[in-house]
Design a protein around this motif. Structure first.
Motif, PDB file in Angstrom:
ATOM      1  N   GLY A   1       6.609  -6.686  -0.163  1.00  0.00           N
ATOM      2  CA  GLY A   1       5.428  -5.858  -0.368  1.00  0.00           C
ATOM      3  C   GLY A   1       5.730  -4.624  -1.204  1.00  0.00           C
ATOM      4  N   TYR A   2       6.873  -4.019  -0.953  1.00  0.00           N
ATOM      5  CA  TYR A   2       7.336  -2.877  -1.764  1.00  0.00           C
ATOM      6  C   TYR A   2       7.439  -3.282  -3.232  1.00  0.00           C
ATOM      7  N   GLN A   3       8.014  -4.442  -3.490  1.00  0.00           N
ATOM      8  CA  GLN A   3       8.147  -4.916  -4.869  1.00  0.00           C
ATOM      9  C   GLN A   3       6.786  -5.234  -5.478  1.00  0.00           C
ATOM     10  N   ASP A   4       5.875  -5.798  -4.678  1.00  0.00           N
ATOM     11  CA  ASP A   4       4.507  -6.052  -5.156  1.00  0.00           C
ATOM     12  C   ASP A   4       3.857  -4.750  -5.624  1.00  0.00           C
ATOM     13  N   GLY A   5       3.994  -3.708  -4.797  1.00  0.00           N
ATOM     14  CA  GLY A   5       3.379  -2.432  -5.121  1.00  0.00           C
ATOM     15  C   GLY A   5       3.956  -1.804  -6.377  1.00  0.00           C
ATOM     16  N   LEU A   6       5.281  -1.871  -6.526  1.00  0.00           N
ATOM     17  CA  LEU A   6       5.912  -1.313  -7.725  1.00  0.00           C
ATOM     18  C   LEU A   6       5.436  -2.029  -8.983  1.00  0.00           C
ATOM     19  N   ARG A   7       5.372  -3.345  -8.933  1.00  0.00           N
ATOM     20  CA  ARG A   7       4.914  -4.100 -10.108  1.00  0.00           C
ATOM     21  C   ARG A   7       3.471  -3.727 -10.457  1.00  0.00           C
TER      22      ARG A   7
ATOM     23  N   ASP B   1       0.827  -1.213   0.000  1.00  0.00           N
ATOM     24  CA  ASP B   1       0.000   0.000   0.000  1.00  0.00           C
ATOM     25  C   ASP B   1       0.861   1.262   0.000  1.00  0.00           C
ATOM     26  N   ALA B   2       1.967   1.216   0.744  1.00  0.00           N
ATOM     27  CA  ALA B   2       2.855   2.387   0.809  1.00  0.00           C
ATOM     28  C   ALA B   2       3.503   2.660  -0.541  1.00  0.00           C
ATOM     29  N   ALA B   3       3.949   1.608  -1.217  1.00  0.00           N
ATOM     30  CA  ALA B   3       4.570   1.786  -2.535  1.00  0.00           C
ATOM     31  C   ALA B   3       3.552   2.300  -3.551  1.00  0.00           C
TER      32      ALA B   3
ATOM     33  N   THR C   1       9.562   0.763 -11.816  1.00  0.00           N
ATOM     34  CA  THR C   1      10.790  -0.021 -11.920  1.00  0.00           C
ATOM     35  C   THR C   1      11.041  -0.824 -10.644  1.00  0.00           C
ATOM     36  N   VAL C   2      11.337  -2.118 -10.801  1.00  0.00           N
ATOM     37  CA  VAL C   2      11.764  -2.971  -9.685  1.00  0.00           C
ATOM     38  C   VAL C   2      13.225  -3.302  -9.936  1.00  0.00           C
ATOM     39  N   SER C   3      14.107  -2.750  -9.094  1.00  0.00           N
ATOM     40  CA  SER C   3      15.545  -2.893  -9.347  1.00  0.00           C
ATOM     41  C   SER C   3      16.301  -3.051  -8.034  1.00  0.00           C
ATOM     42  N   ASP C   4      17.248  -3.968  -8.013  1.00  0.00           N
ATOM     43  CA  ASP C   4      18.093  -4.149  -6.830  1.00  0.00           C
ATOM     44  C   ASP C   4      18.896  -2.886  -6.526  1.00  0.00           C
TER      45      ASP C   4
END
Length: 331
Positions: A196-202, A165-167, A207-210
């Motif tokens: 969860g952060y990666q879920d939100g970005l997708r 939710d935050a992302a 962008t989902v990046s290390d």
């Protein structure tokens, strides 16, 4: 001094019901339990804990082992535990593990030597030292992080969904390159907040990046360095999700040193609604976790186990919610 019979008369129940209610038995109707607790409080009744537990050679004491007593999140958990325990006639001994497995093991050893009635634990690392509690048959409830092998009752917060939710919120505010500073690998809360952060970005198509992720201890010093590493790279992220309030302090210190303003230059959302969050300029957007409720529910579960509840180990998952403020808005 008030007796158990006095409490029963005041509450309009039997002495057996009083005994079950004060021992946290789940078989007592919540309304009756509330009446018993209110009557005991009005009369100043306190069970004779050491005498009550003499046959089991236990003391009317609970051990609470948390990772960081300075973190307001754990302070609120401690208050929830203490309020419930005190109402049932138990005292609470607070131990600070600093997220160090060896220190946690030392406190568990002490708890066993002192024959505490039960232990509430926020496990450090894998929580292997809690196996000692299982070996000795000491009731245990895990808070914030689970114990291995589904041992004991557990009270958690849905960190993954809250981080998602935050992302999504940061993305909806127009931030595009959203970073994350989270805790050590292998710590469930740290891993869940990253996931969860990666879920939100997708979900938001971001962008989902290390390259936008940093890990460190759940403390200000590590987060300060992690933030400097992120915010001096090219291109610089324009928002960051921070995994707890202690880390947020370090992030905000780095931003001040770099001349960056929260919201306008870098959107910021942090887990935990610390008392100082609204005093900042702009105020800090947070993921508010029900820390007090976590402690209270954990204590109730532990008292139920101490009272002889033989049901299977349970997991209670509480919800967190986003509190939006100026640090996550460009306005």
């Amino acid at each position: 001094m008030a007796t158990i019979s006095d409490v029963a008369t005041r509450a309009g129940v039997s002495t057996a019901t009083v005994s079950r209610a004060l021992n946290g038995k789940s078989t007592v109707d919540p309304e009756l339990a509330a009446r018993v607790l209110a009557a005991a409080d009005e009369l100043g009744y306190r069970p004779n804990g050491p005498a009550r537990n003499l046959r089991k050679q236990e003391t009317a004491v609970l051990a609470l082992i948390i990772s960081d007593v300075e973190n307001p999140f754990f302070t609120a958990i401690s208050r929830g535990v203490e309020d419930v325990a005190h109402s049932a006639g138990y005292s609470v001994v607070l131990c600070n593990s600093d997220d160090e497995p060896e220190k946690e093991r030392e406190y568990i050893d002490v708890a066993l030597q002192e024959r505490v009635a039960g232990v509430l634990l926020s496990p450090a690392g894998a929580g292997d030292s809690a196996d000692l509690l299982r070996t000795h048959g000491t009731p245990v409830v895990a808070l914030d992080r689970p114990l291995p092998n589904s041992f004991g009752d557990t009270v958690l917060v849905d960190s993954r969904d809250a981080a998602r939710d935050a992302a999504l919120h940061l993305s909806a505010q127009g931030y595009r390159d959203i970073a994350c500073i989270t805790g050590p690998t292998g710590v469930l809360t740290a891993d869940d907040r990253l996931a969860g952060y990666q879920d939100g970005l997708r979900e938001a198509g971001r962008t989902v990046s290390d390259a936008l992720v940093r890990r460190c201890e759940f403390k200000a010093a590590g987060a300060k360095e992690a933030a400097r590493s992120l915010l001096t790279q090219d291109p610089r992220p324009d928002a960051v999700l921070v995994a707890n309030n202690a880390m947020a302090v370090g992030v905000l210190e780095t931003m001040a040193e770099l001349g960056l303003r929260a919201g306008r230059d870098v959107g910021v959302v942090a887990f935990d609604d610390a008392p100082w969050a609204t005093l900042l300029d702009p105020p800090l957007t947070v993921v508010s976790q029900p820390a007090y409720d976590m402690g209270a529910v954990g204590a109730q579960l532990l008292l139920s186990r101490i009272g002889g509840d033989g049901t299977d180990a349970s997991t209670t998952t509480l919800s967190a919610h986003l509190v939006t403020r100026g640090s996550s808005s460009r306005g």
